[in-house]
Design a protein around this motif. Structure first.
Motif, PDB file in Angstrom:
ATOM      1  N   ILE A 335       0.959  -1.245  -0.109  1.00 45.70           N
ATOM      2  CA  ILE A 335       0.062  -0.098  -0.083  1.00 45.70           C
ATOM      3  C   ILE A 335       0.857   1.261   0.012  1.00 45.70           C
ATOM      4  N   LEU A 336       1.863   1.198   0.835  1.00 47.92           N
ATOM      5  CA  LEU A 336       2.825   2.488   0.667  1.00 47.92           C
ATOM      6  C   LEU A 336       3.266   2.778  -0.303  1.00 47.92           C
ATOM      7  N   HIS A 338       2.422   1.811  -3.203  1.00 47.47           N
ATOM      8  CA  HIS A 338       1.353   2.380  -4.195  1.00 47.47           C
ATOM      9  C   HIS A 338       1.057   3.557  -4.215  1.00 47.47           C
ATOM     10  N   ARG A 340       3.225   6.037  -2.916  1.00 45.47           N
ATOM     11  CA  ARG A 340       4.450   6.904  -3.109  1.00 45.47           C
ATOM     12  C   ARG A 340       4.661   6.833  -4.746  1.00 45.47           C
ATOM     13  N   ARG A 343       1.923   8.789  -6.913  1.00 43.47           N
ATOM     14  CA  ARG A 343       2.196  10.199  -6.762  1.00 43.47           C
ATOM     15  C   ARG A 343       3.267  10.725  -7.426  1.00 43.47           C
ATOM     16  N   ALA A 344       4.202   9.943  -7.203  1.00 48.21           N
ATOM     17  CA  ALA A 344       5.396  10.413  -7.948  1.00 48.21           C
ATOM     18  C   ALA A 344       5.532  10.498  -9.460  1.00 48.21           C
TER      19      ALA A 344
END
Lengths: 487, 96
Positions: A335-336, A338, A340, A343-344
């Motif tokens: 999830i994290l 996903h 990162r 958004r990047a």
């Protein structure tokens, strides 16, 4: 071309409608033609839907307050059924608005036709529109130069006559500064004058929607339509909405106009300074009384703004997580990751920088030193204006310290870009209203004429007074009628 | 805080942003410039000054406690990159 409706102001267009000289469908066709023939090199528009606009034009009632008048909309205001990209790759081609922003509901009720979505700095973060994640744009007066930002596209289309008028948004000068750089009229209303429902939020305590137009008369017409309280925005003020057109008496006799001594010390381009000095003399000739005032915390405004605006942005942009809309990373490790990666890939450099800065100033151990301190300095800045407005009716200054700068000149140095907002930012911190109107041109080093904007700032809910002054200025000068040379 | 430099990797992680090494290097330098600039506020005495969150007073706005139509499920899901059985599809948050 010479008789194209796209060259007209709202007031002129309405006169033609009501005398039967043109129909809304003819006007919309003219604007579509002008966009198709001239926008490729200017990049004012991210998208437009000719069929939808023509259909609305055919059904429009020209007797309504803005009946049949096409209005270009900055691409961060939701219009049902249209894209709303915020000039970001995060939302490009994947997002279609499912509802109208309150300003769009109000425009429709007044008979206006939303036509075209205008280019901007991504999520309204920037002062040149170079941060658009989707397409470059150019100043119609000199295509080597920026149109200003963040509402660059809205200013380009009005200045280059590919729109009658436009809506922009102003968080630190994003309506007034591009209006200044492109030679249009731009008005940032008092915080709360216009509902923000349906405006994609950048910095919620600073953002306001407002008009970019060819005249102050048009700004008054648009403002009268889009203002007012809104059960969907608790910060929208319930104060009465006057017909701002009635404020435009042309008479500024006896009005007290303040010159903040801190604004006229250094750092203003000499050509801009000459135009502003001439404009102030002109206001004096019209009967205004010129008074020196002090805004002692001016030098802290940019620093205060970039703490508060980025802090709010970092919270507002947390919603772009790739779950409910927008870019979603397809390959990730949990999830994290996903979040990162989504958004990047979706955000551009300036948006990333501001999210990081905003997260930093709110983070544990730094919150008091940066964010809370900035909120206190914001109080001092607001108090400066309150004191000044106990002595004068309005404050006058350049809208920007320079004319439009060259593309690429500041883009590698964000801090230099931020400092270009020095004269506009404090109004957002204090929540007051302000307008920019053309007051001259300065010749660039390559021989092009570049517009200069005169900024008038007024206390809360004094839009009528501010527009009375810009309108009186326009009635007795012709700077606002000048068009870029290639038009 | 005199020698504080922003740890861009740490803050980007808090902000859920994946950065490349090049971005970390470039943003560190740019953000340290900006932070150096905004630290001028440290020179100002703000003792006893109230922190201001909004430019105008903000009140709760009450309305009658009556049900009214919302936009509905399909509208909410219209832009979802992934959905199933009328719900947003999220990435797994528990270990399998």
């Amino acid at each position: 071309m010479s008789d194209s409706a796209s060259r007209l102001s709202i007031v002129e267009l309405q006169k033609d409608y009501r005398s039967g000289k043109r129909s809304p469908a003819e006007a919309v066709n003219d604007i579509i033609d002008s966009i198709q023939s001239r926008d490729e090199k200017l990049g004012a528009y991210i998208s437009f839907d000719p069929e939808a606009a023509l259909k609305e034009a055919e059904a429009s009632d020209v007797n309504l307050p803005l009946g049949g008048v096409p209005i270009a909309i900055k691409d961060l205001i939701n219009v049902e059924g249209q894209p709303c990209t915020c000039a970001s790759r995060f939302l490009d081609s994947s997002y279609t608005s499912t509802y109208d922003a309150t300003v769009i509901t109000k425009l429709r009720r007044a008979g206006a036709i939303p036509l075209g979505r205008t280019n901007m700095d991504e999520f309204a973060m920037g002062s040149s529109s170079e941060n658009s994640g989707l397409k470059p744009s150019a100043n119609p007066w000199d295509i080597e130069r920026v149109p200003g930002g963040s509402s660059g596209g809205s200013a380009i289309c009005v200045a280059s006559d590919t729109a009658i008028a436009a809506l922009g948004s102003d968080t630190g000068g994003s309506i007034r500064q591009p209006a200044s750089f492109c030679g249009c009229v731009g008005l940032k209303p008092t915080y709360g004058r216009v509902s923000r429902y349906g405006l994609v939020a950048f910095a919620s305590s600073l953002d306001q929607i407002g008009p970019i137009t060819k005249t102050s008369q048009d700004a008054a017409l648009l403002l009268s339509v889009i203002s007012g309280g809104d059960p969907r925005d608790s910060t929208a003020l319930d104060a009465d909405v006057p017909d701002y057109s009635n404020s435009l008496s042309g008479d500024v006799k006896g009005l007290r106009v303040g010159l903040p001594k801190e604004y006229f010390t250094s750092g203003i381009d000499p050509g801009v300074k000459t135009c502003i000095d001439d404009a102030i003399s002109h206001l004096e000739k019209l009967g205004a009384e010129i008074v020196e005032v002090s805004l002692p915390h001016t030098e802290y405004a940019v620093a205060t703004y970039y703490i508060i605006a980025t802090a709010e942005a970092s919270a507002n942009l947390a919603r772009f997580d790739g779950v409910r809309y927008g870019n979603r990373a397809t390959s990730h490790d949990g999830i994290l990751d996903h979040y990162r990666l989504s958004r990047a890939a979706g955000f551009g450099d300036e948006v990333k920088r501001r999210i990081i800065l905003g997260t930093y100033v709110l983070s544990s151990g730094y919150n008091d030193a940066y964010y809370v301190r900035a909120q206190k300095v914001r109080t001092l800045i607001r108090n400066d204006f309150a004191t000044a407005f106990s002595e004068v009716d309005v404050i006058v200054s350049p809208t920007a310290p320079t004319t439009a700068f060259k593309a690429g000149e500041k883009s590698s140095d964000p801090l230099q870009m931020y400092l270009a907002d020095i004269f506009t930012i404090a109004a957002n911190l204090a929540g007051i209203c302000g307008a920019s109107t053309p007051c001259g041109t300065v010749q660039s080093d390559t021989g092009t004429a570049l517009p200069v904007g005169l900024q008038i700032l007024g206390p809360h809910l004094s839009e009528g007074t501010v527009l009375r002054i810009t309108d009186a200025f326009e009635k007795t000068t012709d700077w606002h009628r000048q068009r870029p040379p290639s038009q | 805080m005199d020698n504080d430099k922003i740890d861009v990797n740490y803050v980007a992680d808090l902000a859920r942003l994946q950065l490349t090494d090049e971005e970390v290097e470039r943003f560190s330098s740019q953000l340290n410039d900006i932070i150096g600039y905004v630290r001028q506020l440290e020179g100002l005495d703000v003792t006893g000054i109230e922190a201001m969150a909004h430019a105008t007073p903000v009140y709760d706005i009450m309305r009658a406690d009556e049900s009214r139509p919302g936009n509905g499920t399909q509208c909410a899901l219209a832009n979802a990159p992934e959905k199933s059985t009328d719900q947003f599809r999220v990435t797994r948050v528990v270990e399998s």
